[in-house]
Design an enzyme around this catalytic site. Sequence first.
Site, PDB file in Angstrom:
ATOM      1  N   LYS A 112       4.829   0.847   8.157  1.00 54.50           N
ATOM      2  CA  LYS A 112       3.763   1.842   8.320  1.00 54.50           C
ATOM      3  C   LYS A 112       4.123   2.855   9.391  1.00 54.50           C
ATOM      4  CE  LYS A 112      -0.100  -0.768   6.504  1.00 54.50           C
ATOM      5  NZ  LYS A 112      -1.466  -1.244   6.666  1.00 54.50           N
ATOM      6  N   LYS A 195       5.331  -2.746  -3.979  1.00 57.19           N
ATOM      7  CA  LYS A 195       3.993  -3.280  -4.232  1.00 57.19           C
ATOM      8  C   LYS A 195       3.004  -2.136  -4.436  1.00 57.19           C
ATOM      9  CE  LYS A 195       1.792  -3.463   0.288  1.00 57.19           C
ATOM     10  NZ  LYS A 195       0.763  -4.073   1.102  1.00 57.19           N
ATOM     11  N   LYS A 198      -2.102   1.506  -1.261  1.00 55.57           N
ATOM     12  CA  LYS A 198      -2.792   2.793  -1.147  1.00 55.57           C
ATOM     13  C   LYS A 198      -1.921   3.829  -0.456  1.00 55.57           C
ATOM     14  CE  LYS A 198      -5.256   1.401   3.023  1.00 55.57           C
ATOM     15  NZ  LYS A 198      -5.147  -0.055   2.989  1.00 55.57           N
TER      16      LYS A 198
END
Length: 332
Positions: A112, A195, A198
């Site tokens: 992230k 995967k 969002k």
Amino acid sequence: RPRVLSGIQPTAGSFHLGNYLGAVRQWVALQETHDAFYMVVDLHAITVPQDPKELRANTRLAAAQLLAAGLDPERCTLFVQSHVPEHAQLGWIMNCLTGFGEASRMTQFKDKAARQGADRASVGLFTYPVLQVADILLYQANEVPVGEDQRQHIELTRDLAERFNGRFGQTFTIPKPYILKETAKIYDLQDPSIKMSKSASTPKGLINLLDEPKATAKKVKSAVTDTDTIVRYDTENKPGVSNLLTIYSTLTGAGIGELEEKYAGKGYGALKTDLAEVMVEFVTPFRERTQQYLDDPESLDSILAKGAEKARAVAAETLAQAYDKVGFLPAK
Ligand code: AQP
């Protein structure tokens, strides 16, 4: 009854299919057999910038979706994380027990932070897994139903629980991950090597449960497969088709072998058309039920208030023990 605890972020508005199949579906099943605590993790959500109005709306929306998915406030405790201040309080203690290097090894943070640009990532994003440790330990959870991407965070939880118990005396239950092999990882429909997520998926690869059913059907029909034509479950060589089979099988209860037989000689078109229909049949009532909960915000808030009260009773007791163990002077 063994206890389970899990949480979901209120960030993207709609849950996606990975959230549902990887986690929420198991939550619904586990409320029948376990003492279940489920929460909307708004403290986790603010580890990346949030618009305050949207965060508030999305928190209600997440709760409405959980109820629409089948959580029953009579059978489980459903609450909002920020309504239970003990999470942040135990989170601080856990921060002080976590090594900087240990936290730096968390792959979800690394991914992230890399996406955001390392300089822009907040310290909160860095310590997100440590807050998650506190979330789980506060409830003395035996099991934590999550997707595969959370396994490392549950490992950290076990390590910190053992560290605390070793240093201060038996306090926390050591939890285990509860990860169903079949649905542990649902993949992006356009890129079955990543995967469904969002933040990492493109809009076409991500199925949002609250999207227009027609748009969802279209996404299923344009899912990436391979140049072969045989419908067979083979994650190595046919990741796209295998992902579609997993979704189909989980939503309908049909076995993978059964589906392979059904589509023998029929090719991918038929599989996608039927799965698109299955998806529409699933999301249409889900959207309606979610809207019904949203139409009555007072009842929704009152469900969450009752949940928070039940959760706090447990969390406060655990926190008091932890405060005592670390040597905090009791407030008179
Ligand atoms: N693709 C997935 N397959 C199976 N399970 C999944 N989960 C998420 N994606 C998949 C599981 O959903 C639960 C709630 O997730 P969250 O609220 O923590 O959201 P997330 O993991 O941050 O979801 P995303 O879309 O993957 O978000 P970003 O983009 O922020 O990384 C968890 O149990 C998770 O395992």
